[in-house]
Design a protein around this motif. Structure first.
Motif, PDB file in Angstrom:
ATOM      1  N   GLN A   1      40.888  31.532  34.788  1.00 48.76           N
ATOM      2  CA  GLN A   1      40.245  33.506  34.256  1.00 48.76           C
ATOM      3  C   GLN A   1      41.618  34.089  34.519  1.00 48.76           C
ATOM      4  O   GLN A   1      41.395  34.700  33.488  1.00 48.76           O
ATOM      5  N   ALA A   2      42.422  33.403  35.829  1.00 47.60           N
ATOM      6  CA  ALA A   2      43.347  35.187  35.859  1.00 47.60           C
ATOM      7  C   ALA A   2      44.273  34.977  34.380  1.00 47.60           C
ATOM      8  O   ALA A   2      44.590  35.475  34.728  1.00 47.60           O
TER       9      ALA A   2
ATOM     10  N   ARG B   1      44.178  31.977  50.419  1.00 51.75           N
ATOM     11  CA  ARG B   1      42.274  31.307  50.739  1.00 51.75           C
ATOM     12  C   ARG B   1      42.619  30.069  51.827  1.00 51.75           C
ATOM     13  O   ARG B   1      44.124  29.824  51.652  1.00 51.75           O
TER      14      ARG B   1
ATOM     15  N   ALA C   1      41.906  35.909  48.700  1.00 51.36           N
ATOM     16  CA  ALA C   1      40.431  36.448  48.851  1.00 51.36           C
ATOM     17  C   ALA C   1      40.264  37.165  49.149  1.00 51.36           C
ATOM     18  O   ALA C   1      40.879  37.200  50.798  1.00 51.36           O
TER      19      ALA C   1
ATOM     20  N   THR D   1      46.237  35.665  41.832  1.00 49.38           N
ATOM     21  CA  THR D   1      44.245  34.438  41.986  1.00 49.38           C
ATOM     22  C   THR D   1      44.006  34.082  43.597  1.00 49.38           C
ATOM     23  O   THR D   1      43.442  33.479  43.046  1.00 49.38           O
ATOM     24  N   LYS D   2      44.930  33.419  43.803  1.00 46.97           N
ATOM     25  CA  LYS D   2      44.480  33.123  45.107  1.00 46.97           C
ATOM     26  C   LYS D   2      43.719  34.461  46.684  1.00 46.97           C
ATOM     27  O   LYS D   2      43.097  33.064  47.261  1.00 46.97           O
TER      28      LYS D   2
ATOM     29  N   PHE E   1      36.468  36.082  45.906  1.00 44.98           N
ATOM     30  CA  PHE E   1      37.380  34.906  45.236  1.00 44.98           C
ATOM     31  C   PHE E   1      36.729  34.982  43.990  1.00 44.98           C
ATOM     32  O   PHE E   1      35.485  34.443  44.000  1.00 44.98           O
ATOM     33  N   PRO E   2      37.435  34.555  42.495  1.00 44.38           N
ATOM     34  CA  PRO E   2      38.942  35.366  42.703  1.00 44.38           C
ATOM     35  C   PRO E   2      38.861  36.871  42.095  1.00 44.38           C
ATOM     36  O   PRO E   2      37.765  37.034  42.152  1.00 44.38           O
TER      37      PRO E   2
ATOM     38  N   ARG F   1      39.248  40.240  40.365  1.00 43.10           N
ATOM     39  CA  ARG F   1      39.605  40.192  38.674  1.00 43.10           C
ATOM     40  C   ARG F   1      40.676  40.781  38.497  1.00 43.10           C
ATOM     41  O   ARG F   1      41.264  41.864  39.291  1.00 43.10           O
TER      42      ARG F   1
ATOM     43  N   ASP G   1      42.337  26.366  42.785  1.00 34.55           N
ATOM     44  CA  ASP G   1      41.807  26.948  42.011  1.00 34.55           C
ATOM     45  C   ASP G   1      41.252  26.781  40.590  1.00 34.55           C
ATOM     46  O   ASP G   1      41.735  27.846  40.035  1.00 34.55           O
TER      47      ASP G   1
ATOM     48  N   ALA H   1      39.469  29.548  38.430  1.00 37.10           N
ATOM     49  CA  ALA H   1      40.089  31.129  39.274  1.00 37.10           C
ATOM     50  C   ALA H   1      41.257  30.531  37.951  1.00 37.10           C
ATOM     51  O   ALA H   1      41.834  32.157  38.066  1.00 37.10           O
TER      52      ALA H   1
END
Lengths: 303, 127
Positions: free
Chosen positions: B55-56, A133, B8, B5-6, B13-14, B16, B49, B52
């Motif tokens: 979630q990860a 990113r 992209a 996780t980061k 992004f993100p 899965r 993020d 994200a």
């Protein structure tokens, strides 16, 4: 030594055998270490802060090891799976508690010697862009990898396109005012120009620093890039000091006898030299012709 | 795990995470995280993020992260220590990362994610 770049793709050259060889050769390890230390020096990182660093072309993680010793956290990517495997084994060992062989610098009792390896690995080709990113990394280093981008291994690979893609994405993923130091071995002067052209085309400031410029073997090219446009002046200001260091290292190299400076041919037997010589001979009691206006004067050429 | 996780993939992004094997390293001195590390995490906070990451983490079986990152939490040293542990000591050893936009899959083996792309899959760059 022939150039491995000409023999094909990096992931083919650095196969399993080559990867093991690479890591067990103490000369290779030392060279890589030295370059990494120099690159970190050029990054101007603050020593008491842990930085998040991207290592492009990390190979077997030799440069990552140095970064760890300096207390930084790194992510390595490389195109050769076998090299990464070697790096992975080392990182795994550190988790299993076999990290006793990580030597502490003498006298430095700093707390931040990380007990565990702080590296992460990625199997990836830098010519296809960087999968991170924007504004993620504090700095980027790359040791002996950039020159691989100058060669195309298939018809669809255009070196210039790959270089531009690489640099533009590198620019995006670095934080503001971050620096990137990329050490590379250009085959020709044109390659060095092409690389630095591509870097400035996407907005980077900075230039190439050459260590040991008059030795073919020890010569090292460092591309020092800075993201911040306003700091490009600062980069230029810091360049002279870099050059000074280069001079120091050159003299150190000549002392080692790596390369001797070319002696000037002109002016060995000057008038002063002859008069001084005659004086010493006179002091020793030898019969010496007196100094006249003809002393040390050139003879006329015959024709 | 942090990088996973980061990453992209274009707009995807993100990623899965489908975990097969996760390794959490037990750091004997997990509570003994130095000031340097805490500073590092503080530095990383704007980069992360947060949704994200949450979630990860849950995809990796760590549901302990708070859903919202508050100012107060960002100053709490105990929280920063725990976050450092999650960022640094949780590793996805085997599994798959899937791009939510294109469905492209990136396999992870031995803790190394394979992100090799073909030339056609790359971003177009004008020369």
């Amino acid at each position: 030594m022939s150039r491995p770049e000409l023999s094909g793709h990096a992931s083919i050259f650095y196969n399993e055998r080559e990867a093991r060889k690479y890591n067990s050769s103490s000369r290779m390890v030392n060279v890589q270490r030295e370059i990494t230390l120099r690159a970190i020096e050029l990054l101007l990182l603050s020593p008491d802060k842990a930085s998040y660093i991207l290592d492009i072309g990390c190979g077997s993680g030799l440069s990552g090891q140095v970064l760890e010793e300096k207390g930084h956290i790194w992510v390595g990517c490389d195109v050769s799976r076998d090299m990464l495997q070697v790096a992975h084994e080392r990182i795994d060992d550190s988790f299993d508690g076999n990290n006793k062989n990580v030597e502490n610098d003498e006298g430095s009792d700093e707390v931040h010697d990380p007990p565990l390896s702080t590296g992460d690995l990625l199997h990836h080709d830098m010519g296809t862009g960087l999968p991170f990113r924007p504004a993620t990394f504090d700095a980027c280093i790359s040791i002996s990898a950039l020159q691989w981008l100058c060669y195309s291994n298939s018809a669809s690979q255009n070196p210039k396109r790959r270089l531009l893609r690489f640099f533009s994405q590198l620019y995006a993923i670095l934080k503001k005012s971050a620096r990137a130091v990329l050490q590379f071995y250009p085959e020709t002067a044109e390659q060095a120009v092409l690389i630095s052209e591509c870097a400035t085309a996407v907005g980077f400031g900075g230039g190439v620093v050459v260590d040991y410029p008059n030795s073919t073997k020890a010569k090292k090219h460092y591309l020092v890039l800075s993201c911040d446009r306003t700091s490009s002046k600062q980069v230029q200001q810091s360049m002279p000091s870099v050059e000074e260091q280069t001079h120091v290292s050159v003299s150190a190299a000549s002392r080692k006898g790596i390369d001797k400076p070319i002696r000037k041919k002109k002016g060995i037997k000057t008038k002063e030299w002859i008069i001084k010589k005659k004086e010493t001979q006179r002091k020793r009691g030898k019969s010496v012709r007196p100094d006249t206006k003809y002393t040390a004067r050139r003879r006329p050429t015959k024709f | 795990m942090r990088n996973n996780t980061k990453e992209a993939d274009g707009k995807g992004f993100p990623l899965r995470i489908t975990a097969v094997e996760v390794r959490v390293v037990d750091n004997p001195d997990a509570t003994n995280v130095g000031q340097r590390e805490i500073d590092f995490v503080k530095n990383m906070l704007p980069v992360l993020d947060w949704p994200a990451l949450v979630q990860a983490a849950s995809q990796l079986g760590i549901p302990t992260l708070p859903p919202q990152l508050t100012e107060q939490l960002a100053q709490d040293p105990a929280f920063l220590q725990a976050l450092y542990h999650i960022l640094m000591n949780v590793h996805l050893v085997k599994g798959m990362l899937t791009c939510p936009a294109s469905g492209r899959e990136f396999p992870v083996t031995d803790g190394i994610v394979n992100m090799m792309l073909e030339e056609e899959e790359c971003e177009r760059v004008r020369v």
